[in-house]
Enzyme design. Structure first.
Site, PDB file in Angstrom:
ATOM      1  N   ARG A   1      -1.866  -5.699  -8.690  1.00 26.48           N
ATOM      2  CA  ARG A   1      -0.780  -6.635  -8.166  1.00 26.48           C
ATOM      3  C   ARG A   1      -0.695  -7.733  -9.175  1.00 26.48           C
ATOM      4  O   ARG A   1       0.266  -7.905  -9.930  1.00 26.48           O
ATOM      5  CB  ARG A   1      -0.973  -7.339  -6.842  1.00 26.48           C
TER       6      ARG A   1
ATOM      7  N   LYS B   1     -15.949  -7.841   4.712  1.00 24.52           N
ATOM      8  CA  LYS B   1     -14.540  -8.493   5.414  1.00 24.52           C
ATOM      9  C   LYS B   1     -14.900  -8.019   7.220  1.00 24.52           C
ATOM     10  O   LYS B   1     -15.412  -6.778   7.191  1.00 24.52           O
ATOM     11  CB  LYS B   1     -13.360  -7.432   4.909  1.00 24.52           C
TER      12      LYS B   1
ATOM     13  N   SER C   1      -3.379  -8.062   2.947  1.00 27.50           N
ATOM     14  CA  SER C   1      -3.372  -7.777   4.206  1.00 27.50           C
ATOM     15  C   SER C   1      -3.449  -9.276   4.949  1.00 27.50           C
ATOM     16  O   SER C   1      -3.316  -9.557   6.197  1.00 27.50           O
ATOM     17  CB  SER C   1      -4.366  -6.844   4.697  1.00 27.50           C
TER      18      SER C   1
ATOM     19  N   HIS D   1       0.985  -1.172  -0.012  1.00 29.37           N
ATOM     20  CA  HIS D   1       0.049   0.025  -0.135  1.00 29.37           C
ATOM     21  C   HIS D   1       0.994   1.250   0.185  1.00 29.37           C
ATOM     22  O   HIS D   1       0.968   2.332  -0.654  1.00 29.37           O
ATOM     23  CB  HIS D   1      -0.692   0.009   1.345  1.00 29.37           C
TER      24      HIS D   1
HETATM   25  N1  COA Z   1      -0.095  -4.298  -2.030  1.00 35.65           N
HETATM   26  C1  COA Z   1      -0.333  -5.000  -1.119  1.00 35.65           C
HETATM   27  N2  COA Z   1      -1.689  -5.537  -0.867  1.00 35.65           N
HETATM   28  C2  COA Z   1      -2.575  -4.773  -1.749  1.00 35.65           C
HETATM   29  C3  COA Z   1      -2.332  -3.982  -2.735  1.00 35.65           C
HETATM   30  C4  COA Z   1      -0.955  -3.611  -2.391  1.00 35.65           C
HETATM   31  N3  COA Z   1      -0.677  -2.543  -3.528  1.00 35.65           N
HETATM   32  N4  COA Z   1      -3.449  -3.371  -3.292  1.00 35.65           N
HETATM   33  C5  COA Z   1      -4.437  -4.166  -2.792  1.00 35.65           C
HETATM   34  N5  COA Z   1      -4.004  -4.974  -1.781  1.00 35.65           N
HETATM   35  C6  COA Z   1      -4.692  -5.931  -1.097  1.00 35.65           C
HETATM   36  C7  COA Z   1      -5.331  -5.531   0.220  1.00 35.65           C
HETATM   37  O1  COA Z   1      -4.366  -5.572   1.538  1.00 35.65           O
HETATM   38  C8  COA Z   1      -6.436  -6.387   0.513  1.00 35.65           C
HETATM   39  O2  COA Z   1      -6.070  -7.419   0.992  1.00 35.65           O
HETATM   40  P1  COA Z   1      -7.189  -8.169   1.835  1.00 35.65           P
HETATM   41  O3  COA Z   1      -8.348  -8.595   0.970  1.00 35.65           O
HETATM   42  O4  COA Z   1      -6.377  -9.388   2.268  1.00 35.65           O
HETATM   43  O5  COA Z   1      -7.508  -7.488   2.994  1.00 35.65           O
HETATM   44  C9  COA Z   1      -6.922  -6.673  -0.927  1.00 35.65           C
HETATM   45  O6  COA Z   1      -5.961  -6.494  -1.829  1.00 35.65           O
HETATM   46  C10 COA Z   1      -7.787  -5.486  -1.437  1.00 35.65           C
HETATM   47  O7  COA Z   1      -8.285  -4.835  -0.486  1.00 35.65           O
HETATM   48  P2  COA Z   1      -8.357  -3.264  -0.498  1.00 35.65           P
HETATM   49  O8  COA Z   1      -7.383  -2.525  -1.556  1.00 35.65           O
HETATM   50  O9  COA Z   1      -8.103  -2.859   0.816  1.00 35.65           O
HETATM   51  O10 COA Z   1      -9.711  -2.898  -0.974  1.00 35.65           O
HETATM   52  P3  COA Z   1     -11.026  -3.673  -0.441  1.00 35.65           P
HETATM   53  O11 COA Z   1     -11.351  -4.449  -1.559  1.00 35.65           O
HETATM   54  O12 COA Z   1     -10.921  -4.285   0.923  1.00 35.65           O
HETATM   55  O13 COA Z   1     -11.944  -2.608  -0.337  1.00 35.65           O
HETATM   56  C11 COA Z   1     -13.360  -0.744  -1.011  1.00 35.65           C
HETATM   57  C12 COA Z   1     -12.611  -2.198  -1.372  1.00 35.65           C
HETATM   58  C13 COA Z   1     -13.123  -0.385   0.598  1.00 35.65           C
HETATM   59  C14 COA Z   1     -12.381   0.574  -1.802  1.00 35.65           C
HETATM   60  C15 COA Z   1     -14.451  -0.624  -1.489  1.00 35.65           C
HETATM   61  O14 COA Z   1     -15.392  -1.623  -0.732  1.00 35.65           O
HETATM   62  C16 COA Z   1     -15.351   0.738  -1.270  1.00 35.65           C
HETATM   63  O15 COA Z   1     -15.410   1.534  -2.154  1.00 35.65           O
HETATM   64  N6  COA Z   1     -15.955   0.812  -0.180  1.00 35.65           N
HETATM   65  C17 COA Z   1     -16.725   2.033   0.199  1.00 35.65           C
HETATM   66  C18 COA Z   1     -18.197   1.994  -0.192  1.00 35.65           C
HETATM   67  C19 COA Z   1     -18.457   2.045  -1.502  1.00 35.65           C
HETATM   68  O16 COA Z   1     -18.324   3.157  -2.143  1.00 35.65           O
HETATM   69  N7  COA Z   1     -18.845   0.917  -2.078  1.00 35.65           N
HETATM   70  C20 COA Z   1     -19.331   0.908  -3.554  1.00 35.65           C
HETATM   71  C21 COA Z   1     -17.949   0.526  -4.214  1.00 35.65           C
HETATM   72  S1  COA Z   1     -18.668   0.412  -6.127  1.00 35.65           S
END
Ligand code: COA
Length: 175
Positions: A104, A54, A142, A30
């Site tokens: 990724r 989650k 994560s 991140h």
């Molecule tokens: N390096 C390491 N890990 C990475 C990464 C990077 N560059 N990019 C993504 N990841 C990992 C994260 O650690 C995470 O791992 P996990 O699943 O083990 O926790 C996973 O990839 C993706 O997670 P993250 O980037 O945190 O996104 P998410 O999928 O958990 O969250 C939101 C998505 C929160 C952005 C989305 O749900 C959101 O926008 N929520 C707000 C409400 C909303 O508007 N909803 C409508 C969406 S259309």
């Protein structure tokens, strides 16, 4: 002379991006994306969002603290915030032109494509910008970090030291 004003205004306007995620916890992957985003945007707002699918290990406050602690007080171009409603509405309200997402591997693409298109349908003024994660971090997430740490595995170097310490305390294990 007045013909040039809008252009001048545009040039002096800050380019703001929002970088959302669950950040449970923040990893070096991140941080790599935030660093890359700072090369392109003037300011990056790192937004801790709730993903309904989650259950998090760390509270919202803890996750925000860990992100904040990853930057020195001099790094004024990074702000940490949270969002409870729709992310794209938040981005628009904050004057952000882009939502940053890190890619990724190809496997990330399906889900990211879905998010990006839905966000665009809700708010056309905000673009989604994908940045490639550094090669060193493509295998981490994560969840993997938490799983390894929960079994006493060494995750140092994959998360900032202060995150390592929190994981150690949470699992009462070496890190
Ligand atoms: N390096 C390491 N890990 C990475 C990464 C990077 N560059 N990019 C993504 N990841 C990992 C994260 O650690 C995470 O791992 P996990 O699943 O083990 O926790 C996973 O990839 C993706 O997670 P993250 O980037 O945190 O996104 P998410 O999928 O958990 O969250 C939101 C998505 C929160 C952005 C989305 O749900 C959101 O926008 N929520 C707000 C409400 C909303 O508007 N909803 C409508 C969406 S259309």
């Amino acid at each position: 002379m007045s013909d040039y004003e809008p252009m001048i205004q545009q040039e002096t306007q800050q380019r703001i991006a929002v970088y959302p995620g669950t950040f449970d916890p923040i990893t070096m992957g991140h941080l790599d994306i935030i660093k890359r985003a700072l090369n392109v945007f003037d300011r990056v707002i790192v937004v801790v969002a709730q993903n309904p699918g989650k259950q998090s290990l760390f509270s919202l406050e803890e996750r925000k603290e860990m992100i904040q602690q990853s930057f020195s007080a001099e790094e004024t171009r990074v702000e940490v915030d949270e969002v409870s409603g729709l992310l794209v509405n938040y981005a628009y309200r904050r004057g952000a032109k882009a939502i940053i997402r890190g890619l990724r591997a190809i496997s990330d693409f399906d889900y990211e494509f879905q998010l990006a298109l839905m966000n665009r349908r809700i708010e056309r003024e905000v673009e989604t910008v994908f940045l490639m994660t550094g090669f060193r971090w493509i295998f981490i997430s994560s969840s993997v970090i938490k799983e390894v740490a929960s079994h006493g595995g060494d995750v140092s170097g994959l998360v900032p030291d202060h995150v390592c310490e929190r994981l150690r305390k949470r699992f009462m294990l070496g890190c």
